[in-house]
Design a protein around this motif. Structure first.
Motif, PDB file in Angstrom:
ATOM      1  N   LEU A 349      -0.789  -6.441   2.711  1.00 50.38           N
ATOM      2  CA  LEU A 349      -0.336  -6.493   1.323  1.00 50.38           C
ATOM      3  C   LEU A 349      -1.494  -6.780   0.369  1.00 50.38           C
ATOM      4  O   LEU A 349      -1.565  -6.214  -0.728  1.00 50.38           O
ATOM      5  N   LEU A 369       3.780   1.950   1.647  1.00 53.65           N
ATOM      6  CA  LEU A 369       4.497   0.714   1.341  1.00 53.65           C
ATOM      7  C   LEU A 369       5.953   0.799   1.795  1.00 53.65           C
ATOM      8  O   LEU A 369       6.513  -0.162   2.338  1.00 53.65           O
ATOM      9  N   ALA A 409       5.104  -5.545  -3.791  1.00 51.65           N
ATOM     10  CA  ALA A 409       5.184  -4.293  -3.041  1.00 51.65           C
ATOM     11  C   ALA A 409       6.569  -3.673  -3.148  1.00 51.65           C
ATOM     12  O   ALA A 409       6.723  -2.456  -3.323  1.00 51.65           O
TER      13      ALA A 409
END
Length: 424
Positions: A349, A369, A409
């Protein structure tokens, strides 16, 4: 990220003023010590504005130390650098070829460019004394003895970047700049580097696009006790001939073989005989997809999810195609869960936040993602993941930081793949 964003915004404002020809009042935007980075970001206007920006009379409080931009400059632009304490400069010898006062006539031969006149134009006395980095384009336009001349005029030069296709030119550079720490020569087709033994302080050597037909011209490398980094992208025969000596470069730490002809067998042998090697780059080579996780150095390739993340970090800012390649490869690993050995969520991340580009996000990035959430949180919607994060307030600071990254995200994915709002 915030600092970079502010720099970008400020640069756009500077560029807007300059494009319109407004020079008064820019001090309201810039602080008194205008950074080289901000100046670099703002180079998007025509060369005709450069002299006004460089010049002291413009009223701008630039304190430039680095002028290494890939733009065409006029002698007038270069002349204005006299007002600055330049420590790093990129000089295009072609920029002076159309000006008679910079030419040295050689009878029937093609005229050469006067390097003494160029340096007198660009650099004040202090800049000459303290210049650390010089990048020369088209040095073949200079007289044959330019190396000796520049070596005397710039006594503290530590970094030299120029193309030296001839063996004699390379030898004279090594003799004229004994204090170099960084040398980038590239396209050395003769492949004879033995004169490099004179550069006892050399730490970084760049050999881009060079061809090596024999090992005999590489023996001088083993005399460089301070050599830490060799970058040999797009080379042919370099690793093969280096291994012919079957002896280590004792203090070598980083080896870049991007898009070269290195083989898997050669890579393993290099690692075996190099006690100090920490990282080797074999992206876009025949061993790009090979898993080297068992060897004791970091590998830059697409062999594992960890090495692919390493490659993404290195190459994401160079070419968008590299980001596509790396993100698609990470998605492949996440989709095939058995291949995710060594995957660390927080590092992943952090990397994605680091390479994220708000204005030009690649589809492959978003897919990557999305695949991460399908791997880590199967059968959960982005909306629910965000709700769960918002309702979870751990006291532990590290867990808070991880949840913040997860939420970021999830919001990025949700912005590209909207979900239907579930009724309560």
């Amino acid at each position: 990220m915030l600092v970079e964003s502010l720099i970008t915004l400020a640069s756009k404002k500077v560029a807007e003023y300059l494009t319109k020809g407004y020079y008064e009042g820019l001090d309201m935007i810039l602080n008194e010590t205008m950074s080289d980075q901000l100046f670099s970001h703002s180079i998007i206007w025509k060369s005709s504005y450069l002299s006004s920006i460089f010049a002291k009379e413009s009223g701008l409080k630039f304190n430039l130390t680095t002028v290494a931009h890939n733009i065409r400059m006029s002698p007038k632009d270069y002349e204005c650098l006299q007002f600055h304490a330049i420590r790093s400069i990129r000089i295009g010898c072609d920029d002076f070829k159309d000006f008679q006062e910079y030419r040295i006539e050689n009878g029937d031969e093609e005229s050469r460019i006067d390097i003494i006149r160029i340096l007198d134009t660009c650099l004040n006395e202090s800049s000459c004394e303290h210049l650390r980095r010089l990048e020369l384009f088209y040095p073949e336009r200079l007289s044959d003895d330019w190396m000796e001349i520049v070596g005397k005029l710039l006594p503290n030069l530590q970094s030299l970047i120029c193309r030296l296709p001839k063996e004699e030119s390379f030898r004279r550079v090594c003799m004229s700049f004994p204090n170099l720490i960084h040398l980038d020569i590239g396209f050395t087709y003769n492949g004879n580097l033995n004169a490099i033994r004179h550069l006892k302080n050399l730490q970084i050597l760049v050999l881009e696009g060079s061809v090596f037909d024999s090992h005999e011209g590489l023996e001088g490398l083993f005399e460089l006790q301070n050599l830490r980094v060799i970058e040999a992208p797009y080379t042919h025969g370099f690793i093969e001939n280096l291994l012919n000596f079957d002896r280590p470069l004792m203090n070598l730490r980083f080896l870049v073989c991007f898009s070269s002809d290195i083989t898997e067998e050669e890579l393993r042998r290099v690692v075996e005989i190099s006690p100090s090697l920490e990282q080797i780059d074999v992206f876009e080579t025949s061993c790009e997809l090979t898993d080297f996780s068992e060897i004791p150095v970091k590998v830059v390739n697409l062999g594992t999810i960890e090495s692919t993340m390493r490659t993404l970090r290195l190459y994401s800012q160079i070419h968008y195609d590299y980001m596509d390649t790396c993100c698609d490869r990470i998605s492949f690993f996440l989709e095939n869960e058995t291949k995710c050995q060594g995957f660390k969520e927080e590092k992943f991340l952090e990397l994605m936040m680091e390479v994220f580009d708000v204005d030009d996000t690649e589809e492959s990035f978003i897919r990557c993602l999305k695949q991460f959430y399908e791997y880590s949180f199967p059968d959960q919607s982005m909306t629910n993941i965000i709700k769960n994060i918002d309702s979870n307030t751990p006291l532990d600071a590290s867990k808070k930081a991880l949840l913040a990254k997860r939420k970021w995200a999830a919001q990025v994915v949700l912005s590209h793949f909207p979900e239907e709002v579930e009724e309560e």
